[in-house]
Scaffold this motif. Structure first.
Motif, short mmCIF file in Angstrom:
data_model
loop_
_atom_site.label_atom_id
_atom_site.label_comp_id
_atom_site.label_asym_id
_atom_site.label_seq_id
_atom_site.Cartn_x
_atom_site.Cartn_y
_atom_site.Cartn_z
N LEU A 106 0.83 -1.32 0.01
CA LEU A 106 0.03 0.04 0.06
C LEU A 106 0.92 1.20 0.01
O LEU A 106 0.55 2.19 -0.81
CB LEU A 106 -1.00 0.29 1.13
CG LEU A 106 -2.36 -0.56 1.18
CD1 LEU A 106 -3.16 -0.56 2.38
CD2 LEU A 106 -3.09 0.25 0.11
N ASP A 107 1.79 1.24 0.65
CA ASP A 107 2.86 2.34 0.87
C ASP A 107 3.25 2.58 -0.38
O ASP A 107 3.51 3.80 -1.04
CB ASP A 107 3.76 2.25 1.78
CG ASP A 107 4.67 3.55 2.13
OD1 ASP A 107 4.41 4.46 2.69
OD2 ASP A 107 5.80 3.23 1.66
N GLU A 108 3.97 1.72 -1.34
CA GLU A 108 4.37 1.72 -2.76
C GLU A 108 3.38 2.45 -3.50
O GLU A 108 3.61 3.08 -4.48
CB GLU A 108 4.74 0.46 -3.01
CG GLU A 108 5.60 0.54 -4.36
CD GLU A 108 4.76 0.46 -5.51
OE1 GLU A 108 5.10 1.20 -6.46
OE2 GLU A 108 3.58 0.06 -5.60
N LEU A 109 2.02 1.83 -3.36
CA LEU A 109 1.01 2.54 -4.30
C LEU A 109 0.63 3.80 -4.02
O LEU A 109 0.45 4.62 -5.05
CB LEU A 109 -0.37 1.61 -4.17
CG LEU A 109 -1.36 1.75 -5.05
CD1 LEU A 109 -1.03 1.50 -6.47
CD2 LEU A 109 -2.68 0.99 -4.59
N VAL A 110 0.65 3.97 -3.00
CA VAL A 110 0.11 5.69 -2.78
C VAL A 110 1.33 6.43 -2.84
O VAL A 110 1.04 7.67 -3.61
CB VAL A 110 0.07 5.63 -1.12
CG1 VAL A 110 -0.47 7.12 -0.78
CG2 VAL A 110 -1.58 4.91 -0.66
N GLY A 111 2.58 5.91 -2.66
CA GLY A 111 3.75 6.76 -3.03
C GLY A 111 3.79 7.11 -4.46
O GLY A 111 4.51 8.01 -5.13
N ARG A 112 3.47 5.98 -5.36
CA ARG A 112 3.83 5.96 -6.53
C ARG A 112 2.63 6.77 -7.32
O ARG A 112 2.88 7.55 -8.07
CB ARG A 112 3.78 4.42 -7.15
CG ARG A 112 3.66 4.34 -8.82
CD ARG A 112 3.77 3.04 -9.18
NE ARG A 112 2.89 2.28 -8.87
CZ ARG A 112 1.52 1.97 -9.42
NH1 ARG A 112 1.21 2.54 -10.39
NH2 ARG A 112 0.80 1.24 -8.72
#
Length: 208
Positions: free
Chosen positions: A59-65
């Motif tokens: 989730l962190d990667e998705l929101v950051g991307r």
């Protein structure tokens, strides 16, 4: 607009998900949702993410991307999902709007990073094995009919969409940031409000 889902269209969805039709049965939900948005307004650029949510890192990667202006969530599994979304949104400074239902109550709340309390500020609920929560244990462990009928989903969705618009347009401050709205579906849809206390020592939002 970025849409995320992991399921295929099934007839049991039709009681509350008006976007789909019988011709869509078996199709990927996120693709059909994207097709609907594009047909409704071709000027909207839509990205689809066809996957389940498996970890806070994902989730962190998705929101950051994707760097969204706001995240709206209606995911109910896994049980830690709200804390995962909360942590990713607070870290990246993205408002988080959540709607959901538990037994006969609905709730809509949001997190405004750096301003409101976040979901991690809320103390853990009482131990579900304590005797006075026998009714909740019975609901949790027994057969669970789907109470998410159309009017329930529509009402929660409307309140949630209003909160999303508050963040996107700024026409008024967020109404439910750290102040959940509770809807009693068994009590004539009466509403009430609670308030979370911001924890300065919170591991997620403390010091922001």
């Amino acid at each position: 607009m970025t849409l995320l889902d992991r399921d295929t269209v099934d007839p049991r969805n039709f009681a509350r998900q008006y976007l789909y039709r019988w011709d869509d049965v078996g199709a990927r939900k996120v693709e059909r949702a994207a097709d609907w948005v594009r047909a409704f307004d071709p000027s909207i650029e839509v990205e689809t993410v066809d996957m389940g949510v498996e970890s806070p890192e994902q989730l962190d990667e998705l929101v950051g991307r994707t760097r969204p202006d706001v995240v709206a969530s209606g995911i109910d599994r896994p049980t830690q999902i709200d804390l995962w979304v909360n942590a990713a949104c607070v870290r990246h400074g993205v408002p988080f709007v959540r709607g959901g239902m538990w037994v006969t109550s609905g709730t809509v709340w949001s997190v405004q990073p750096g301003v409101s309390a976040c979901r991690a500020c809320v103390p853990p609920s009482a131990d579900p094995d304590t005797p006075d929560l026998a009714a909740i244990r019975l609901y949790r462990d027994g057969p669970r009919p789907n109470r998410g009928i159309g009017p329930v989903a529509g009402l929660l969705g409307a309140y949630g969409a209003f909160e999303v618009l508050r963040y996107l347009t700024g026409f008024e401050p967020p109404a439910y940031a750290g102040r959940p709205l509770i809807i009693d579906f068994a009590g004539g849809c009466a509403t009430s409000r609670t308030e979370w206390t911001r924890d300065p020592g919170c591991e997620v939002c403390g010091g922001r």
